[in-house]
Design a protein around this motif. Structure first.
Motif, PDB file in Angstrom:
ATOM      1  N   ILE A   9       0.843  -1.203   0.000  1.00 29.98           N
ATOM      2  CA  ILE A   9       0.000   0.000   0.000  1.00 29.98           C
ATOM      3  C   ILE A   9       0.876   1.250   0.000  1.00 29.98           C
ATOM      4  O   ILE A   9       0.671   2.182  -0.789  1.00 29.98           O
ATOM      5  CB  ILE A   9      -0.939   0.009   1.237  1.00 29.98           C
ATOM      6  CG1 ILE A   9      -1.812  -1.241   1.220  1.00 29.98           C
ATOM      7  CG2 ILE A   9      -1.799   1.262   1.275  1.00 29.98           C
ATOM      8  CD1 ILE A   9      -2.457  -1.574   2.540  1.00 29.98           C
ATOM      9  N   PHE A  10       1.881   1.247   0.871  1.00 29.23           N
ATOM     10  CA  PHE A  10       2.768   2.402   0.977  1.00 29.23           C
ATOM     11  C   PHE A  10       3.551   2.601  -0.322  1.00 29.23           C
ATOM     12  O   PHE A  10       3.706   3.738  -0.801  1.00 29.23           O
ATOM     13  CB  PHE A  10       3.707   2.205   2.171  1.00 29.23           C
ATOM     14  CG  PHE A  10       4.619   3.365   2.399  1.00 29.23           C
ATOM     15  CD1 PHE A  10       4.107   4.606   2.758  1.00 29.23           C
ATOM     16  CD2 PHE A  10       5.980   3.236   2.249  1.00 29.23           C
ATOM     17  CE1 PHE A  10       4.945   5.691   2.958  1.00 29.23           C
ATOM     18  CE2 PHE A  10       6.833   4.311   2.452  1.00 29.23           C
ATOM     19  CZ  PHE A  10       6.315   5.537   2.799  1.00 29.23           C
ATOM     20  N   LEU A  13       1.373   4.086  -2.929  1.00 31.70           N
ATOM     21  CA  LEU A  13       1.122   5.490  -2.597  1.00 31.70           C
ATOM     22  C   LEU A  13       2.306   6.365  -3.030  1.00 31.70           C
ATOM     23  O   LEU A  13       2.117   7.413  -3.656  1.00 31.70           O
ATOM     24  CB  LEU A  13       0.898   5.612  -1.090  1.00 31.70           C
ATOM     25  CG  LEU A  13       0.184   6.861  -0.613  1.00 31.70           C
ATOM     26  CD1 LEU A  13      -1.279   6.803  -1.005  1.00 31.70           C
ATOM     27  CD2 LEU A  13       0.309   7.000   0.896  1.00 31.70           C
ATOM     28  N   ILE A  17       2.205   9.313  -5.874  1.00 36.72           N
ATOM     29  CA  ILE A  17       2.655  10.689  -5.575  1.00 36.72           C
ATOM     30  C   ILE A  17       3.757  11.084  -6.554  1.00 36.72           C
ATOM     31  O   ILE A  17       3.770  12.190  -7.091  1.00 36.72           O
ATOM     32  CB  ILE A  17       3.151  10.795  -4.107  1.00 36.72           C
ATOM     33  CG1 ILE A  17       1.959  10.648  -3.150  1.00 36.72           C
ATOM     34  CG2 ILE A  17       3.862  12.129  -3.856  1.00 36.72           C
ATOM     35  CD1 ILE A  17       2.328  10.495  -1.694  1.00 36.72           C
TER      36      ILE A  17
ATOM     37  N   LEU B  49      -6.237   5.291  -9.435  1.00 39.58           N
ATOM     38  CA  LEU B  49      -5.677   6.188  -8.421  1.00 39.58           C
ATOM     39  C   LEU B  49      -4.858   7.299  -9.077  1.00 39.58           C
ATOM     40  O   LEU B  49      -4.964   8.469  -8.706  1.00 39.58           O
ATOM     41  CB  LEU B  49      -4.795   5.395  -7.438  1.00 39.58           C
ATOM     42  CG  LEU B  49      -5.522   4.408  -6.519  1.00 39.58           C
ATOM     43  CD1 LEU B  49      -4.523   3.554  -5.761  1.00 39.58           C
ATOM     44  CD2 LEU B  49      -6.407   5.153  -5.530  1.00 39.58           C
ATOM     45  N   GLU B  50      -4.059   6.912 -10.067  1.00 34.96           N
ATOM     46  CA  GLU B  50      -3.259   7.910 -10.798  1.00 34.96           C
ATOM     47  C   GLU B  50      -4.166   8.887 -11.529  1.00 34.96           C
ATOM     48  O   GLU B  50      -3.912  10.082 -11.563  1.00 34.96           O
ATOM     49  CB  GLU B  50      -2.356   7.214 -11.816  1.00 34.96           C
ATOM     50  CG  GLU B  50      -1.033   6.799 -11.236  1.00 34.96           C
ATOM     51  CD  GLU B  50      -0.039   6.361 -12.299  1.00 34.96           C
ATOM     52  OE1 GLU B  50      -0.023   6.948 -13.383  1.00 34.96           O
ATOM     53  OE2 GLU B  50       0.710   5.414 -12.025  1.00 34.96           O
TER      54      GLU B  50
END
Lengths: 170, 276
Positions: A9-10, A13, A17, B49-50
């Motif tokens: 998950i990290f 993420l 980003i 998500l992107e």
């Protein structure tokens, strides 16, 4: 155990980003490879297994979303993690200047692996094409590395506290 | 404390390193023909998500850009209107030629080979800073998209599909070093191979020094390699260099499409490979 559960998950993420927020803020000029900073951090501060596991997962995600050669990011990130881990036993890895210089070198190593891969697998010389961008990207990644090291350290402390307390909760 | 864990640590670390090496070596066995289940799952999770994060940040950037653009809007509007008038005349000429072409084909009894259907897709993920030039689009095998399908933008070819999951596909852009397209110079039918050269350009390779290639010449797909149908616009020649020694000349090509601003694409679901 929490570390391994949160790892995918990290990693995802961090990747999102990197490819969205950072990409937009950099205006396509000089990018910041947060994933690489994380791999270097894991190599320097975590155990060898944790470091390699994180490198494998984040490398695999990068291979899936942006890579062309299967396993390339996995391989290069594992290599960088192993080098960082080996070096961590011999140096004081919390000095900001060392972090900047070492991350810069690792970023350049990553680009060098790309150049070698293209040369060996496809016979294409991409060195001159990516030299300027690679150098700039490595410099930006190195400069921002200490900030992210602090963030990752805080997260690590938070996770450790959570992991230690979790049996009491049960 | 650490001593009993040492062999276990070394074994696990070695196992993980071996996994990475095996995955990396898979390229030599041609296993990239199909996208694996794990890869498909990651693509399915990462792409939405992107997309969400991209939409939020891009809209902030666009708002500012649009405000700045308003300054020269009136002048640009007048210029565009003038351009539309000249283009309408040009379109009319082409329409006439097209009708004549269809009539002549019928007369000559030539079978129509343009049986391609298209799927419109949106770019949901990209990494502009990566050396590998790829984008993710929001259509996959569920919409009939497969590996090696050509991808077009409004002005020309964008690339080809290299990986697909159920609702997401990865597109290799024509500016990537790995992209090779068999191409022709539209004006004089000189043949070459268009290879990406990173950043935002391409290079037309293997064009003989004696061939007449000029700056401004349009480069189109030859239809020979079995992926791109014939006649798709690839780009324009921006540089011709015959100074270097060797059999071939160095030709720089600017893609017809602005890769950095690619938002919507058209996937051509052609099966040229079936016809071969």
């Amino acid at each position: 155990m929490i570390y391994y559960l949160l790892l995918p998950i990290f990693s995802l993420l961090v990747l999102i980003i990197q490819t969205t927020v950072v990409d937009t803020l950099s205006f396509g000029k000089a990018g910041l490879e947060i994933s690489l900073i994380l791999v270097v951090y894991a190599g320097l501060h975590l155990s060898v297994i944790r470091g390699i596991a994180l490198s494998l997962v984040i490398g695999f995600f990068l291979d899936c979303t942006t890579g062309i050669v299967p396993g390339f990011f996995m391989f290069s990130y594992v290599l960088i993690s192993l080098i960082s881990n080996t070096i961590s036993h011999r140096v004081y890895a919390r000095d900001a200047i060392f972090i900047i210089a070492f991350t810069f070198m690792c970023a350049l190593l990553g680009k060098l692996l790309i150049v070698l891969m293209y040369k060996v697998l496809y016979g294409i010389n991409v060195f001159s094409g990516i030299l300027y961008v690679s150098f700039l990207q490595a410099a930006v990644t190195g400069l921002f590395a200490p900030v992210f090291f602090i963030l990752f350290y805080r997260l690590e402390v938070f996770l450790n506290v959570w992991e230690t307390r979790s049996p009491d909760r049960l | 404390m650490a001593a009993p864990k040492r062999p276990y640590t070394i074994i696990v670390a070695l196992a993980l390193v071996i996994i990475s090496l095996i995955t990396f070596s898979l390229i030599n066995f041609g296993s990239s023909e199909k996208t694996g289940l794990l890869k498909k799952t990651v693509l399915e999770i990462a792409a939405p998500l992107e997309d969400a994060a991209n939409s939020a940040f891009t809209s902030i950037g666009l708002a500012w850009e649009r405000y700045v653009l308003l300054v020269g809007l009136e002048r640009e509007n007048r210029e565009l209107n003038a351009k539309i008038t000249s283009l309408m005349i040009e379109v009319n000429n082409y329409r006439e030629m097209s009708i004549e072409y269809v009539r002549l084909r019928k007369l000559m009894d030539i079978e129509d080979d343009s049986k391609n259907s298209t799927v419109v897709a949106r770019v949901v993920g990209r990494n502009r800073l990566s050396v590998f030039k790829t984008v993710l689009i929001n259509k996959g095998t569920a919409d009939g998209i497969n590996i090696d399908f050509p991808v077009m933008g409004a002005e020309g070819v964008a690339g080809k599909v290299i990986e697909t999951s159920w609702n997401v596909s990865k597109v290799l852009l024509l500016v990537d070093y790995n992209s090779h397209i068999d191409a022709l110079i539209q004006r004089n039918r000189c043949r070459g191979v268009l290879q990406g050269s990173g950043k935002s350009g391409c290079e037309l390779k293997y064009v003989q020094r004696s061939d007449d290639v000029r700056v401004g010449d349009v480069v189109i797909s030859s239809g020979l390699a079995g992926v791109f149908p014939k006649g798709l616009v690839l780009g324009k020649v921006v540089e011709v260099d015959k100074k270097e020694a060797g059999l071939f000349q160095r030709i720089g090509v600017c893609p017809a499409l602005d890769i950095a601003r690619l938002e919507e694409v058209l996937v051509i679901s052609t099966r040229m490979g079936d016809d071969r």
